[in-house]
Design an enzyme around this catalytic site. Structure first.
Site, PDB file in Angstrom:
ATOM      1  N   GLU B  64       0.771  -1.217   0.007  1.00 16.61           N
ATOM      2  CA  GLU B  64      -0.008   0.047   0.009  1.00 16.61           C
ATOM      3  C   GLU B  64       0.789   1.307  -0.109  1.00 16.61           C
ATOM      4  O   GLU B  64       0.552   2.506  -0.587  1.00 16.61           O
ATOM      5  CB  GLU B  64      -1.102   0.141   1.116  1.00 16.61           C
ATOM      6  CG  GLU B  64      -2.026  -0.953   1.143  1.00 16.61           C
ATOM      7  CD  GLU B  64      -1.662  -2.463   1.621  1.00 16.61           C
ATOM      8  OE1 GLU B  64      -0.687  -2.683   2.109  1.00 16.61           O
ATOM      9  OE2 GLU B  64      -2.633  -3.281   1.404  1.00 16.61           O
ATOM     10  N   HIS B 133     -10.797  -4.607  10.168  1.00 16.87           N
ATOM     11  CA  HIS B 133     -11.563  -4.735   9.208  1.00 16.87           C
ATOM     12  C   HIS B 133     -12.781  -4.215   9.000  1.00 16.87           C
ATOM     13  O   HIS B 133     -13.637  -4.560   8.329  1.00 16.87           O
ATOM     14  CB  HIS B 133     -11.621  -6.239   8.661  1.00 16.87           C
ATOM     15  CG  HIS B 133     -10.595  -6.953   7.847  1.00 16.87           C
ATOM     16  ND1 HIS B 133      -9.159  -6.815   8.484  1.00 16.87           N
ATOM     17  CD2 HIS B 133     -10.394  -7.689   6.669  1.00 16.87           C
ATOM     18  CE1 HIS B 133      -8.439  -7.178   7.461  1.00 16.87           C
ATOM     19  NE2 HIS B 133      -9.150  -7.994   6.625  1.00 16.87           N
TER      20      HIS B 133
HETATM   21  C1  LIG Z   1      -2.488  -4.271   4.628  1.00 16.47           C
HETATM   22  C2  LIG Z   1      -3.517  -5.269   4.002  1.00 16.47           C
HETATM   23  N1  LIG Z   1      -3.682  -5.229   2.777  1.00 16.47           N
HETATM   24  C3  LIG Z   1      -4.354  -6.171   2.175  1.00 16.47           C
HETATM   25  C4  LIG Z   1      -5.215  -7.082   2.677  1.00 16.47           C
HETATM   26  C5  LIG Z   1      -6.007  -7.900   2.257  1.00 16.47           C
HETATM   27  N2  LIG Z   1      -5.508  -9.192   2.394  1.00 16.47           N
HETATM   28  C6  LIG Z   1      -5.826 -10.179   3.317  1.00 16.47           C
HETATM   29  S1  LIG Z   1      -5.248 -11.814   3.133  1.00 16.47           S
HETATM   30  C7  LIG Z   1      -4.530 -11.042   1.860  1.00 16.47           C
HETATM   31  C8  LIG Z   1      -3.257 -11.988   1.065  1.00 16.47           C
HETATM   32  C9  LIG Z   1      -2.342 -12.554   2.054  1.00 16.47           C
HETATM   33  O1  LIG Z   1      -1.624 -13.252   1.304  1.00 16.47           O
HETATM   34  P1  LIG Z   1      -0.468 -14.279   2.015  1.00 16.47           P
HETATM   35  O2  LIG Z   1       0.339 -13.342   2.926  1.00 16.47           O
HETATM   36  O3  LIG Z   1       0.171 -14.902   1.079  1.00 16.47           O
HETATM   37  O4  LIG Z   1      -1.348 -15.141   3.101  1.00 16.47           O
HETATM   38  P2  LIG Z   1      -2.188 -16.328   2.701  1.00 16.47           P
HETATM   39  O5  LIG Z   1      -3.531 -15.735   2.571  1.00 16.47           O
HETATM   40  O6  LIG Z   1      -1.766 -17.085   1.457  1.00 16.47           O
HETATM   41  O7  LIG Z   1      -1.907 -17.005   3.716  1.00 16.47           O
HETATM   42  C10 LIG Z   1      -4.647  -9.937   1.339  1.00 16.47           C
HETATM   43  C11 LIG Z   1      -3.935  -9.305   0.298  1.00 16.47           C
HETATM   44  C12 LIG Z   1      -5.024  -6.991   4.135  1.00 16.47           C
HETATM   45  N3  LIG Z   1      -5.442  -7.795   5.191  1.00 16.47           N
HETATM   46  N4  LIG Z   1      -4.015  -6.245   4.737  1.00 16.47           N
END
Ligand SMILES: Cc1ncc(C[n+]2csc(CCOP(=O)(O)OP(=O)(O)O)c2C)c(N)n1
Ligand SMILES: [Mg+2]
Lengths: 326, 329
Positions: B64, B133
């Site tokens: 971000e 959230h």
């Molecule tokens: C700062 C922020 N940006 C975006 C999100 C939305 N979001 C939630 S989970 C996620 C993906 C996370 O991917 P990863 O770190 O690979 O974890 P996984 O879900 O694959 O376990 C995103 C982008 C968030 N929760 N926080």
């Protein structure tokens, strides 16, 4: 094989199985609306939590993210308070205030989980800093996903931790996706372990579906940290067998998982629990009847956890204002 | 004209604004998480990638701070950037480029370089999503000099304010609420602007001025309808923009009614309702017949459990009760 006691191996198996059975027990309640909070299941990724936490002491710290049921349980958390939290009950580990994404168990060193991607990495560095200041040799583990490696704060954390030689293990669970984005669409270079190199942090890529390999790597990392030569970076290659959020879907409520079926099928063959079970059977660590007995016990524990959650009450309306300040 | 009576969903109204602005001005581009899939932004980005290609519809890694800063830098360099944060909570990583950089750039450089950017943040509450959230953080941004902040409550305004925000030469924060995305309303097909800084009277009345914005407008209108049954005539003002404020519209109404109530889906302390009440107190003190009332979130993080959630979010009933109390005094 010989170097592990039977008890230890059984314990690893139990830890993974407890996580899996607990996760799978949530599928129906999510689908029928009894569970309302967003739930990020970690089915398929159990070996990472189990292998890492098996190398830690109760007093060591861990911090999780949005997908932390496994971290919570592997560090010694109880299934009943986890399930109650997911149902929003007062008896939940966060008293129903947090839901699935905010799990905590400070007595067991589980310092909390939070869904802001990469948001808890610096907190884990802070726990390592506290340990360092107090010369305690307590190790801190930060669990995060491949997606979190795109946030700048991770790089600031690696630099700070390396500069101050902090006892922290960065554990990246690389499951190849961050929501709808495959890792290759997020990074020009997908070898995540390499990101630790410029910070002089020892780094290892490990098969995150092989619990013994994870454990061995974690043991090395923990030893380095206790020895004052932390930090350490582990990239654990794994895969979630369920959707990003909710059981099957990348988007809750629709059937739009973007992952190719062949890829999912391929990873199903690498199921960390089925493979470890076979390994234990083949090596006479467990007999078929012992496996059945363990499964029966865990099924019962999980069933009782749901009953516990069911029988628990919701937070009192009069306590809406509680816990803003101590 | 039948074309102008066309009904459209709120989210598709914003989508149409993107299609039209990107179609007419090549410097407009959209960047942020989820713009290539329905994953985060629903159908607000529908068809954009297909039509304008990945150079101008840019889905991003979870970064971000960098993404927002890059959008700011691009806006300084001849582009008109729209950067989306599918939850306001995620935008917190981007507060440096928004607040320190974009908001101040024009002023601190003596008017040499302006930043034509839209910071689009979505409020995404409820659903037991808990504290990280669910946050409605508009007043933090409204506090910052150099930022304009708009919060459309209708599909018509969703489109018109997005167009105005894109055309504006300054940083504009555009905040919508996921709970509004499926609402339908009349949206003209042509390009039109809703002026930034202008509110609208949605219902006339002589007894109480009720000021609201964004999603809570729905509760405000319901409350006004309910109170009308008790012969309390509420004038409902939709602010549409929370910075700069349409003070004249509010003051004129309060001078007529003598009573002010404010409904906001943000927190109470230092919030939008506090600001509205303060300037009314400063500038229309003599017309006030009763102390003002504020219907807001309590000063608490959002709880997960729906048992607490249902107490947490203000409802139509809360507004009715508050206004009844002030009129019957
Ligand atoms: C700062 C922020 N940006 C975006 C999100 C939305 N979001 C939630 S989970 C996620 C993906 C996370 O991917 P990863 O770190 O690979 O974890 P996984 O879900 O694959 O376990 C995103 C982008 C968030 N929760 N926080
Ligand atoms: Mg991932």
């Amino acid at each position: 094989m010989k170097k592990y006691s039977k008890d230890f191996l059984r314990q690893l198996y139990r830890t993974m199985l407890r996580i899996r059975v607990c996760e799978e027990s949530l599928v129906d309640p999510i689908l029928n609306g009894d569970v309302r909070c967003p739930v990020h299941l970690c089915s398929g990724e159990e070996a990472v939590a189990a292998g890492i936490c098996a190398s830690l002491n109760e007093t060591d710290y861990i911090f999780g993210n949005h997908r932390s049921h496994g971290h919570f349980l592997a560090k010694g958390g109880r299934i009943d308070v986890l399930v109650a939290e997911i149902y929003g009950k007062e008896t939940g580990c966060s008293r129903g205030r947090g839901g699935s994404m905010h799990l905590i168990d400070p007595e067991n060193g589980m310092m909390g989980a939070a869904p802001i991607v990469a948001g808890t990495i610096s907190l884990a560095v802070g726990a390592a800093l506290a340990s360092h200041i107090r010369r305690e040799k307590r190790v801190s583990v930060s669990f995060f996903g491949d997606g979190a490696t795109n946030e700048g704060v991770l790089f600031e954390c690696m630099n700070l931790a390396s500069l101050k030689k902090l006892p922290i293990i960065f554990v990246c669970e690389n499951n190849f996706y961050a929501t709808h984005m495959p890792v290759a669409e997020c990074r020009p270079e997908c070898d995540i372990a390499d990101i630790a190199k410029p910070f002089n942090i020892p780094n290892v890529r490990v098969d995150g579906n092989n619990v013994l390999k994870v454990f061995e790597t974690a043991k090395e990392a923990v030893a380095a940290c206790r020895d004052g030569s932390g930090p350490f970076f582990i990239e654990a290659i794994t895969y979630r067998l369920r959707g990003h959020v909710g059981p099957d879907d990348n988007i809750q409520g629709t059937h739009t998982d973007i992952r190719p079926q062949e890829e999912i099928d391929m990873w199903k063959k690498k199921d960390p629990i089925i493979n470890f079970e076979r390994y234990l059977l083949d090596n006479d660590v467990l007999s078929e009847s012992e496996v059945s007995e363990i499964k029966r016990e865990i099924d019962q524990e999980v069933r009782e956890a749901h009953v516990f959650a069911d029988n628990s009450s919701y937070p009192e309306e009069s306590e809406l204002n509680a816990y803003v300040f101590k | 004209m039948s074309l102008n009576n066309r009904k459209l969903q709120y989210s598709l109204a914003a989508n149409e604004a993107f299609h039209q602005m990107m179609g007419e001005d090549e410097s407009v581009f959209l960047i942020g998480q989820g713009v290539k899939s329905p994953w985060y932004v629903g159908n607000t980005a529908r068809g954009l990638l297909e039509r304008f290609g990945p150079d101008r519809v840019i889905d991003t890694p979870v970064s971000e701070n960098a993404v927002t800063g890059a959008a700011v830098g691009a806006a300084m360099s001849g582009m008109r950037s729209v950067v989306v944060h599918p939850r306001m909570d995620f935008m917190m990583y981007a507060l440096d480029p928004i607040i320190n950089q974009a908001a101040n750039w024009y002023y601190m450089n003596g008017g040499k370089l302006s930043v034509p950017i839209v910071f689009w943040g979505i409020i995404n509450r409820g659903g037991e999503q808990a504290a990280q959230h669910s946050q409605a953080l508009h007043t933090i941004l409204g506090h910052i000099p150099g930022l304009k902040v708009v919060m459309p409550s209708t599909p018509y305004d969703a489109k018109g304010l997005m167009i105005s925000a894109i055309k504006d030469d300054n940083p504009v924060v555009y905040i919508d609420d996921r709970w509004l995305h499926s609402t339908e309303g009349v949206v003209p097909e042509e390009i039109y602007e809703v002026p930034i800084g202008k509110g609208a009277i949605r219902r006339e009345g002589n007894d109480v001025t009720l000021v609201a914005v964004s999603f809570i407008m729905r509760h405000a209108l319901e409350a006004a309808a309910e109170l009308a049954q008790e012969n309390i005539e509420v004038e409902v003002i939709d602010l549409r923009t929370i910075k700069p404020l349409d003070k004249d519209l509010v003051l004129e109404s309060v001078k007529k009614t003598g009573r002010l109530a404010v409904a906001d889906s943000g927190w109470k302390t230092y919030g939008l309702a506090a600001e509205i009440s303060a300037f009314v107190f400063e500038e229309a003190f003599d017309s006030l017949k009763a102390p003002f009332v504020r219907v807001t979130l309590p000063d608490l993080p959002a709880p997960a459990s729906s048992a607490l959630e249902k107490l947490y979010y203000p409802t139509t009933k809360d507004i009715v009760r508050a206004i009844r109390g002030m009129v019957n005094k």
